[in-house]
Scaffold this motif. Structure first.
Motif, mmCIF file in Angstrom:
data_model
loop_
_atom_site.group_PDB
_atom_site.id
_atom_site.type_symbol
_atom_site.label_atom_id
_atom_site.label_comp_id
_atom_site.label_asym_id
_atom_site.label_seq_id
_atom_site.Cartn_x
_atom_site.Cartn_y
_atom_site.Cartn_z
ATOM 1 N N PHE A 209 0.887 -1.203 0.836
ATOM 2 C CA PHE A 209 0.665 -0.461 -0.153
ATOM 3 C C PHE A 209 1.277 1.363 -0.356
ATOM 4 N N VAL A 210 0.725 2.345 -0.889
ATOM 5 C CA VAL A 210 1.377 3.574 -1.186
ATOM 6 C C VAL A 210 0.254 4.518 -0.463
ATOM 7 N N PHE A 211 0.561 4.999 0.418
ATOM 8 C CA PHE A 211 -0.692 6.094 0.772
ATOM 9 C C PHE A 211 -0.179 7.150 1.144
ATOM 10 N N VAL A 212 -1.360 8.087 0.284
ATOM 11 C CA VAL A 212 -1.049 9.533 0.542
ATOM 12 C C VAL A 212 -1.955 10.454 1.249
ATOM 13 N N THR A 213 -1.270 11.326 2.910
ATOM 14 C CA THR A 213 -1.895 11.769 3.913
ATOM 15 C C THR A 213 -1.109 13.089 3.645
ATOM 16 N N HIS A 214 -1.910 13.988 4.418
ATOM 17 C CA HIS A 214 -1.820 14.635 5.039
ATOM 18 C C HIS A 214 -2.108 15.048 6.701
ATOM 19 N N ASP A 215 -2.177 14.009 7.071
ATOM 20 C CA ASP A 215 -3.119 13.825 8.310
ATOM 21 C C ASP A 215 -1.598 13.079 9.395
ATOM 22 N N GLN A 216 -1.312 13.499 9.772
ATOM 23 C CA GLN A 216 -0.411 12.658 10.871
ATOM 24 C C GLN A 216 -0.459 11.947 11.721
ATOM 25 N N GLU A 217 -1.897 11.877 11.914
ATOM 26 C CA GLU A 217 -2.324 10.834 13.329
ATOM 27 C C GLU A 217 -2.494 9.467 12.359
ATOM 28 N N GLU A 218 -3.078 10.001 10.830
ATOM 29 C CA GLU A 218 -3.332 8.606 9.666
ATOM 30 C C GLU A 218 -1.991 7.806 10.106
ATOM 31 N N ALA A 219 -0.886 8.351 9.293
ATOM 32 C CA ALA A 219 0.782 8.104 8.460
ATOM 33 C C ALA A 219 0.965 7.724 10.358
ATOM 34 N N LEU A 220 1.021 7.928 11.694
ATOM 35 C CA LEU A 220 1.402 7.304 12.094
ATOM 36 C C LEU A 220 1.060 6.402 13.118
ATOM 37 N N GLU A 221 -0.325 6.064 13.002
ATOM 38 C CA GLU A 221 -1.475 4.758 13.200
ATOM 39 C C GLU A 221 -0.303 3.693 11.999
ATOM 40 N N MET A 222 -0.963 3.849 11.199
ATOM 41 C CA MET A 222 -1.458 2.850 10.042
ATOM 42 C C MET A 222 0.206 2.472 9.201
ATOM 43 N N SER A 223 1.545 3.116 8.877
ATOM 44 C CA SER A 223 2.026 2.720 8.144
ATOM 45 C C SER A 223 3.694 2.014 8.848
ATOM 46 N N ASP A 224 3.883 1.399 8.165
ATOM 47 C CA ASP A 224 5.338 0.759 8.823
ATOM 48 C C ASP A 224 6.342 1.294 8.657
#
Length: 384
Positions: A209-224
């Motif tokens: 999955f390559v996920f684009v976001t400006h929401d830091q909480e989303e990125a921190l919660e889901m990303s490897d």
């Protein structure tokens, strides 16, 4: 920030490599020499403010935009000249782009009508009807929408429609799934629920999955791993813990979460010293963490609010290195209270206090002490 699912083993497929990737529109550079390698099966996020180049990077991966320089490899195959519909990718957008006149199952099956990989039963190479029906059932089961297969998409909630869009993308079994702010149109509570669903889904299918976001909480919660972007460049790449706790620049520290950014002066270490470095903030000297090659002199100091302890003055057993302060202002945010603690002749520190703690301190004008561990005080050289 804590992951709720364990990471599966790396897959053989879905490896993405960006080498010197560049994109300009006329004389305006949007993506400026990105180098990244994304292993197969990783949940990888491109994080940054609007206009930083993250969506353009995703569009070049998808084949919607052509690079003006550099190389895109997917499983070691150069994507130059390969159109979007022939790439081993699929894209989920913020707008679901569902067909209102089709049922849920028909929306999911739409892309399979022209699919040319696997399940062939005729000279056109199309996926057979039986194979199509089986894969649609599997995709709907995956997103837990099988009971709605015969219904119309207008009858579904926003979150359910987003899951239909995910099923439609996954039914084609792409090596890489590209997600362009797919949760941006949803309300806060629904976004939270779908973050958990999206992570579960990725762990189940094992697709990159390559996920684009400006929401830091989303990125921190889901990303490897997260690539933080600014002005067309990747300014830091690492695990959520690495980029949050060890920012390499003031931009990363300030963009990713809340940070106290202070001016300080890094003192020269005595020869043979093995302890932490020391930094002078105003009239006080505290231990801090910095790279071994950081030169003494003016620096920026980064401290996260949740790493600071607030103690009453005169309390026994407080850490040696404490700074006196006065509680200036309080912001109640439910489980925690944000405390603005003003230092003598200096700036105010933002401190995060859990609301089960001593509430006697949480009164404006109360004298107090602030302290934190040396590893929580990060030093950035002035030129970053």
């Amino acid at each position: 920030m804590k992951r709720t699912a364990s990471r599966p083993p790396d897959r053989a497929g879905g490896v993405v490599e960006l080498i010197g990737l560049h994109k300009a529109f006329g004389d305006r550079t949007v993506v400026d020499g990105i180098d990244l390698r994304i292993p197969g099966g990783e949940f990888f996020s491109l994080l940054g403010p609007s206009g930083c180049g993250k969506t353009t990077t995703l569009r070049m991966l998808a084949g919607f935009d052509d690079p003006t320089g550099g190389t895109i490899l997917i499983d070691q195959q150069d994507m130059a000249g390969i159109p979007a519909h022939r790439r081993p990718t699929n894209t989920v957008f913020q707008s679901y782009a569902l067909f209102p006149h089709l049922t849920v199952a028909e929306n999911v099956a739409y892309g399979l009508r022209w699919h040319r990989r696997g399940g062939r039963d005729d000279s056109t190479g199309k996926v057979s009807s039986a194979e199509r029906e089986r894969r649609v059932r599997e995709a709907l089961d995956l997103v837990e929408l099988a009971p709605y297969a015969a219904g119309r998409v207008q009858q579904l909630s926003g979150g359910q429609q987003q899951r239909v869009a995910l099923a439609r993308a996954l039914v084609l079994r792409p090596s890489v799934l590209l997600l362009d702010e797919p949760l941006g149109a949803l309300d806060a509570r629904l976004r939270k629920n779908l973050r958990e669903e999206l992570l579960r889904l990725q762990r189940t299918v094992g697709t990159t999955f390559v996920f684009v976001t400006h929401d830091q909480e989303e990125a921190l919660e889901m990303s490897d791993r997260i690539a933080v972007m600014d002005q067309g460049r990747v300014v830091q790449c690492g695990t959520p813990r690495e980029v949050y706790e060890s920012p390499q620049s003031e931009f990363v520290a300030d963009f990713l979460g809340v940070a106290n950014l202070l001016d300080g002066h890094l003192l020269e270490r005595s020869r043979g010293s093995r302890g932490p470095s020391e930094v002078r903030i105003g009239d006080f000297t505290v231990p801090a963490t910095c790279a071994a090659d950081t030169a003494p002199g003016p620096v920026r100091v980064v401290v996260r609010p949740e790493r600071i302890r607030l103690e009453p003055r005169g309390k026994k057993g407080v850490p040696v290195h404490t700074l006196p302060c006065v509680v200036d202002r309080l912001v109640y945010v439910g489980a925690t209270t944000q405390v603005m603690a003003r230092l003598p002749h200096g700036p105010a520190l933002r401190v995060l206090v859990v609301n089960d703690s001593d509430r006697d301190l949480l009164t404006p004008g109360t004298p107090a002490l602030v302290s934190c561990a040396p590893e929580a005080i990060r030093i950035l050289s002035k030129d970053t």
